[in-house]
Design an enzyme around this catalytic site. Structure first.
Site, PDB file in Angstrom:
ATOM      1  N   CYS A  56     -25.751 -15.812 -19.473  1.00 43.15           N
ATOM      2  CA  CYS A  56     -27.011 -16.367 -19.239  1.00 43.15           C
ATOM      3  C   CYS A  56     -27.217 -16.372 -17.746  1.00 43.15           C
ATOM      4  O   CYS A  56     -28.259 -15.708 -17.357  1.00 43.15           O
ATOM      5  CB  CYS A  56     -27.345 -17.627 -20.002  1.00 43.15           C
ATOM      6  SG  CYS A  56     -27.061 -17.560 -21.700  1.00 43.15           S
ATOM      7  N   SER A  65     -24.988 -16.491 -14.557  1.00 41.31           N
ATOM      8  CA  SER A  65     -24.671 -15.512 -13.611  1.00 41.31           C
ATOM      9  C   SER A  65     -25.002 -14.160 -13.578  1.00 41.31           C
ATOM     10  O   SER A  65     -25.346 -13.572 -12.692  1.00 41.31           O
ATOM     11  CB  SER A  65     -23.064 -15.627 -13.674  1.00 41.31           C
ATOM     12  OG  SER A  65     -22.441 -15.237 -14.746  1.00 41.31           O
TER      13      SER A  65
HETATM   14  P1  4NP Z   1     -23.735 -19.044 -19.511  1.00 37.34           P
HETATM   15  O1  4NP Z   1     -24.435 -19.743 -20.705  1.00 37.34           O
HETATM   16  O2  4NP Z   1     -22.652 -19.887 -18.929  1.00 37.34           O
HETATM   17  O3  4NP Z   1     -24.835 -19.414 -18.471  1.00 37.34           O
HETATM   18  O4  4NP Z   1     -23.568 -17.788 -19.759  1.00 37.34           O
HETATM   19  C1  4NP Z   1     -23.386 -19.966 -21.774  1.00 37.34           C
HETATM   20  C2  4NP Z   1     -23.260 -19.003 -22.615  1.00 37.34           C
HETATM   21  C3  4NP Z   1     -22.559 -18.839 -23.663  1.00 37.34           C
HETATM   22  C4  4NP Z   1     -22.060 -20.260 -23.923  1.00 37.34           C
HETATM   23  C5  4NP Z   1     -22.110 -21.249 -23.229  1.00 37.34           C
HETATM   24  C6  4NP Z   1     -22.836 -21.141 -21.830  1.00 37.34           C
HETATM   25  N1  4NP Z   1     -21.094 -20.405 -25.124  1.00 37.34           N
HETATM   26  O5  4NP Z   1     -20.795 -21.350 -25.590  1.00 37.34           O
HETATM   27  O6  4NP Z   1     -20.962 -19.563 -26.017  1.00 37.34           O
END
Ligand code: 4NP
Length: 156
Positions: free
Chosen positions: A15, A17
């Site tokens: 999301c 990065s």
């Molecule tokens: P990101 O968001 O850290 O901005 O890529 C997330 C994407 C997936 C998950 C958590 C945060 N997850 O728990 O799968």
């Protein structure tokens, strides 16, 4: 001159990065700078960015569909000059893997580039709606403008 290398890090690398990578890349010349991203977690290795990140990037004329999720590794401390964490939890997880003060010094909380010492965080938009991705894009665009200006000044 050697390229300056910047790594954007969040939890999932699907999301926040990937957006940070795409936005900063769009503001810097590829001849002088390398921008990459990674996640501290391994959940989504090999996957494309989240469709909502792809969509908000596209809306802003940035294509991130060539990106694939990877996990942050200790080797990244040797490869990259600057490592930007999206939130305090990511920051702590990266710092925990560092093996020297030099490695720790490469790690920053990305929004501190806009508002020094504020320790503000880019909120995790994964479980929210599409508007969360717009907010994240706006925050990252501001931070990356500041970062790009700074890096371009330093490289002159
Ligand atoms: P990101 O968001 O850290 O901005 O890529 C997330 C994407 C997936 C998950 C958590 C945060 N997850 O728990 O799968």
């Amino acid at each position: 001159m050697a390229k300056v290398k910047i790594l954007m890090v969040c939890l999932g690398n699907i999301c926040r990065s990937p957006l940070a990578e795409g936005i900063l890349q769009s503001k810097l010349s590829p001849e002088n700078f390398t921008v990459d991203s990674a996640g501290t977690a391994s959940y989504h290795i090999g996957k494309l960015p989240d469709p909502r990140s792809i969509a908000v990037a596209k809306k802003n004329n940035i294509d991130i569909t060539h990106q694939r999720c990877r996990q942050f590794t200790k080797n990244d401390f040797d490869v990259f000059d600057y490592i930007y964490a999206m939130d305090v939890s990511n920051y702590k997880n990266i710092i925990r893997l560092a093996e020297s003060e030099d490695q720790k010094a490469k790690v920053r909380l990305i929004l501190n580039e806009v508002d020094t010492l504020s320790n503000s965080e880019v909120p995790d938009p994964y479980y929210g709606g599409d508007d969360g991705f717009d907010t994240v894009f706006t925050m990252l665009d501001m931070a990356c403008t500041t970062i790009a200006d700074k890096l371009q000044q330093e490289s002159h």
